[in-house]
Write a protein that holds these residues in place. Structure first.
Motif, PDB file in Angstrom:
ATOM      1  N   CYS A  91       0.833  -1.195   0.000  1.00 44.57           N
ATOM      2  CA  CYS A  91       0.000   0.000   0.000  1.00 44.57           C
ATOM      3  C   CYS A  91       0.872   1.251   0.000  1.00 44.57           C
ATOM      4  CB  CYS A  91      -0.892   0.035   1.242  1.00 44.57           C
ATOM      5  SG  CYS A  91      -1.960  -1.387   1.417  1.00 44.57           S
ATOM      6  N   CYS A  92       0.487   2.207  -0.813  1.00 40.74           N
ATOM      7  CA  CYS A  92       1.188   3.490  -0.810  1.00 40.74           C
ATOM      8  C   CYS A  92       0.172   4.621  -0.899  1.00 40.74           C
ATOM      9  CB  CYS A  92       2.217   3.579  -1.924  1.00 40.74           C
ATOM     10  SG  CYS A  92       1.533   3.747  -3.559  1.00 40.74           S
ATOM     11  N   TRP A  93       0.591   5.807  -0.567  1.00 37.06           N
ATOM     12  CA  TRP A  93      -0.276   6.979  -0.553  1.00 37.06           C
ATOM     13  C   TRP A  93      -0.721   7.348  -1.956  1.00 37.06           C
ATOM     14  CZ3 TRP A  93      -3.256  10.106   2.025  1.00 37.06           C
ATOM     15  CH2 TRP A  93      -3.450  11.419   1.629  1.00 37.06           C
ATOM     16  N   LYS A  94       0.244   7.338  -2.904  1.00 34.89           N
ATOM     17  CA  LYS A  94      -0.025   7.784  -4.259  1.00 34.89           C
ATOM     18  C   LYS A  94       0.989   7.121  -5.187  1.00 34.89           C
ATOM     19  CE  LYS A  94      -1.334  12.250  -6.099  1.00 34.89           C
ATOM     20  NZ  LYS A  94      -1.265  13.690  -5.957  1.00 34.89           N
ATOM     21  N   PHE A  95       0.614   6.895  -6.458  1.00 37.34           N
ATOM     22  CA  PHE A  95       1.539   6.285  -7.423  1.00 37.34           C
ATOM     23  C   PHE A  95       2.883   6.992  -7.443  1.00 37.34           C
ATOM     24  CE2 PHE A  95      -2.039   4.545 -10.259  1.00 37.34           C
ATOM     25  CZ  PHE A  95      -1.839   3.245  -9.817  1.00 37.34           C
ATOM     26  N   LEU A 105       6.975   1.875 -12.555  1.00 38.43           N
ATOM     27  CA  LEU A 105       5.769   1.424 -11.871  1.00 38.43           C
ATOM     28  C   LEU A 105       5.285   0.092 -12.432  1.00 38.43           C
ATOM     29  CD1 LEU A 105       3.433   1.914  -9.873  1.00 38.43           C
ATOM     30  CD2 LEU A 105       2.270   3.143 -11.703  1.00 38.43           C
ATOM     31  N   LEU A 106       5.228  -0.014 -13.761  1.00 35.96           N
ATOM     32  CA  LEU A 106       4.741  -1.246 -14.383  1.00 35.96           C
ATOM     33  C   LEU A 106       5.669  -2.426 -14.122  1.00 35.96           C
ATOM     34  CD1 LEU A 106       3.258   0.103 -17.689  1.00 35.96           C
ATOM     35  CD2 LEU A 106       2.040  -0.957 -15.807  1.00 35.96           C
ATOM     36  N   PRO A 131     -11.737  -5.880  -9.507  1.00 37.73           N
ATOM     37  CA  PRO A 131     -11.841  -5.852 -10.974  1.00 37.73           C
ATOM     38  C   PRO A 131     -11.460  -4.492 -11.573  1.00 37.73           C
ATOM     39  CG  PRO A 131     -13.759  -6.939 -10.036  1.00 37.73           C
ATOM     40  CD  PRO A 131     -12.977  -6.372  -8.896  1.00 37.73           C
ATOM     41  N   TYR A 132     -11.884  -3.383 -10.932  1.00 40.63           N
ATOM     42  CA  TYR A 132     -11.545  -2.058 -11.458  1.00 40.63           C
ATOM     43  C   TYR A 132     -10.054  -1.772 -11.333  1.00 40.63           C
ATOM     44  CZ  TYR A 132     -16.421  -0.921 -12.118  1.00 40.63           C
ATOM     45  OH  TYR A 132     -17.714  -0.915 -12.554  1.00 40.63           O
ATOM     46  N   GLY A 133      -9.460  -2.233 -10.253  1.00 36.42           N
ATOM     47  CA  GLY A 133      -8.016  -2.057 -10.091  1.00 36.42           C
ATOM     48  C   GLY A 133      -7.243  -2.811 -11.151  1.00 36.42           C
ATOM     49  N   LYS A 134      -7.700  -4.014 -11.484  1.00 40.07           N
ATOM     50  CA  LYS A 134      -7.060  -4.790 -12.555  1.00 40.07           C
ATOM     51  C   LYS A 134      -7.240  -4.095 -13.899  1.00 40.07           C
ATOM     52  CE  LYS A 134      -7.447  -9.176 -10.196  1.00 40.07           C
ATOM     53  NZ  LYS A 134      -8.205 -10.373 -10.011  1.00 40.07           N
ATOM     54  N   LEU A 135      -8.409  -3.474 -14.107  1.00 39.64           N
ATOM     55  CA  LEU A 135      -8.648  -2.728 -15.340  1.00 39.64           C
ATOM     56  C   LEU A 135      -7.656  -1.566 -15.467  1.00 39.64           C
ATOM     57  CD1 LEU A 135     -10.383  -1.965 -17.856  1.00 39.64           C
ATOM     58  CD2 LEU A 135     -11.744  -0.565 -16.282  1.00 39.64           C
ATOM     59  N   VAL A 136      -7.479  -0.812 -14.396  1.00 39.25           N
ATOM     60  CA  VAL A 136      -6.541   0.314 -14.421  1.00 39.25           C
ATOM     61  C   VAL A 136      -5.131  -0.188 -14.711  1.00 39.25           C
ATOM     62  CG1 VAL A 136      -5.455   2.110 -13.001  1.00 39.25           C
ATOM     63  CG2 VAL A 136      -7.929   1.816 -12.955  1.00 39.25           C
ATOM     64  N   PHE A 137      -4.740  -1.295 -14.076  1.00 39.47           N
ATOM     65  CA  PHE A 137      -3.412  -1.871 -14.321  1.00 39.47           C
ATOM     66  C   PHE A 137      -3.267  -2.266 -15.783  1.00 39.47           C
ATOM     67  CE2 PHE A 137      -0.827  -5.725 -14.737  1.00 39.47           C
ATOM     68  CZ  PHE A 137       0.396  -5.214 -14.367  1.00 39.47           C
ATOM     69  N   THR A 138      -4.289  -2.884 -16.352  1.00 42.72           N
ATOM     70  CA  THR A 138      -4.246  -3.306 -17.757  1.00 42.72           C
ATOM     71  C   THR A 138      -4.134  -2.105 -18.692  1.00 42.72           C
ATOM     72  OG1 THR A 138      -5.582  -5.235 -17.183  1.00 42.72           O
ATOM     73  CG2 THR A 138      -5.458  -4.659 -19.511  1.00 42.72           C
ATOM     74  N   ALA A 144       1.848   1.835 -21.652  1.00 41.32           N
ATOM     75  CA  ALA A 144       3.300   1.672 -21.630  1.00 41.32           C
ATOM     76  C   ALA A 144       3.789   0.914 -22.856  1.00 41.32           C
ATOM     77  CB  ALA A 144       3.725   0.944 -20.359  1.00 41.32           C
ATOM     78  N   GLU A 145       3.043  -0.113 -23.264  1.00 39.60           N
ATOM     79  CA  GLU A 145       3.421  -0.869 -24.457  1.00 39.60           C
ATOM     80  C   GLU A 145       3.327   0.010 -25.702  1.00 39.60           C
ATOM     81  OE1 GLU A 145       2.020  -4.847 -26.891  1.00 39.60           O
ATOM     82  OE2 GLU A 145       1.548  -4.669 -24.758  1.00 39.60           O
ATOM     83  N   LEU A 146       2.285   0.826 -25.776  1.00 37.52           N
ATOM     84  CA  LEU A 146       2.148   1.767 -26.888  1.00 37.52           C
ATOM     85  C   LEU A 146       3.329   2.739 -26.912  1.00 37.52           C
ATOM     86  CD1 LEU A 146       0.510   3.141 -29.182  1.00 37.52           C
ATOM     87  CD2 LEU A 146      -0.578   4.508 -27.388  1.00 37.52           C
ATOM     88  N   GLU A 147       3.695   3.260 -25.753  1.00 36.20           N
ATOM     89  CA  GLU A 147       4.820   4.190 -25.660  1.00 36.20           C
ATOM     90  C   GLU A 147       6.111   3.529 -26.139  1.00 36.20           C
ATOM     91  OE1 GLU A 147       7.053   6.892 -22.258  1.00 36.20           O
ATOM     92  OE2 GLU A 147       5.331   5.674 -21.712  1.00 36.20           O
TER      93      GLU A 147
END
Length: 189
Positions: A91-95, A105-106, A131-138, A144-147
Motif C-alpha cells: 500500500c502506498c499513498w499515491k503512485f 511502476l509497471l 476488478p476495477y483495479g485490474k482494469l486500471v493496471f491493464t 506503456a506498451e504503446l509508448e
C-alpha cells in the motif's frame, strides 16, 4: 490480509526556513522537514478500516521519485522477490510516491502480479485485488506498451532518414578521410 506500507518524502528541507538538515544547526528553531507520517497515518487508517494487518513499513527520506534505486524501496523489492516477508498487498499513498516513471511502476506491478501480491494506491483508489483495479493496471500496461512501440518506431524512422548517422566506421564516397588514414597509421597517438 498482511500488507506492507511504502512512503517516500522527497526533500530533507525545513518547512520553516528552507535549509537542508546539514545546514540547519545554526537556526533558532527545530528542524521541521517533510514528514512521512502525513502519508503513513491515512494508510494505517485504511488498513484498520479494512481489517488488514500491517507487517512492515518501508520509508524513504529525502529521495527523488525519479530515482529507481532508493534504500527502503530496494529493501521492499528484495523482501518481496526473495520471499523474506510475505505480503498480500503493498500500500502506498499515491503512485508518484512509489514511482515517477510508468516503466518503473509497471515493472514493479508485474513483479507483484507474478507473485500474487496486490498493489493499493490510496489517493487514486486503485486496488489491483478488485476488478476495477485490474482494469486500471491493464490500461497502464497497454499505454506503456504503446509508448515503447512508438519510441521504437521513431528510432527506426530516424535511422532510415537520409544523412542519419549509421553504426560502424564512417567512410565517405571517396574512401576514408586523410585524418582517418593518419589515425589508423599512428595507433599510439
Amino acid at each position: 490480509m498482511n500488507v506492507a506500507l511504502y512512503a517516500r518524502v522527497s526533500k530533507e528541507q525545513c518547512r520553516k526556513c528552507g535549509h537542508v538538515f546539514e545546514d540547519h544547526s545554526e537556526q533558532d528553531h527545530d528542524f521541521a522537514g517533510q514528514d512521512p507520517e502525513a502519508q503513513l497515518q491515512p494508510l494505517r487508517e485504511m488498513c484498520k478500516s479494512r481489517g488488514w494487518t500491517i507487517s512492515r513499513e518501508y520509508v524513504d527520506h529525502g529521495f527523488s521519485g525519479a530515482k529507481e534505486s532508493r534504500p527502503a524501496l530496494d529493501e521492499l523489492m528484495r523482501d518481496v522477490e526473495r520471499g523474506y516477508r510475505y505480503f498480500d498487498a503493498i500500500c502506498c499513498w499515491k503512485f508518484d510516491r512509489f514511482a515517477r516513471s510508468t516503466r518503473h511502476l509497471l515493472k514493479a506491478l508485474e513483479i507483484f502480479q507474478k507473485l500474487g501480491i496486490n498493489f493499493v494506491s490510496l489517493t487514486e483508489s486503485v486496488d489491483t485485488s478488485t476488478p476495477y483495479g485490474k482494469l486500471v493496471f491493464t490500461i497502464l500496461a497497454a499505454v506503456a506498451e504503446l509508448e515503447r512501440s512508438l519510441i521504437a518506431e521513431r528510432i527506426r524512422n530516424g535511422m532510415r532518414k537520409r544523412g542519419a548517422k549509421k553504426p560502424g566506421r564512417k567512410i565517405g564516397p571517396n574512401g576514408p578521410s586523410r585524418t582517418t588514414l593518419w589515425r589508423r597509421s599512428n595507433p599510439s597517438q
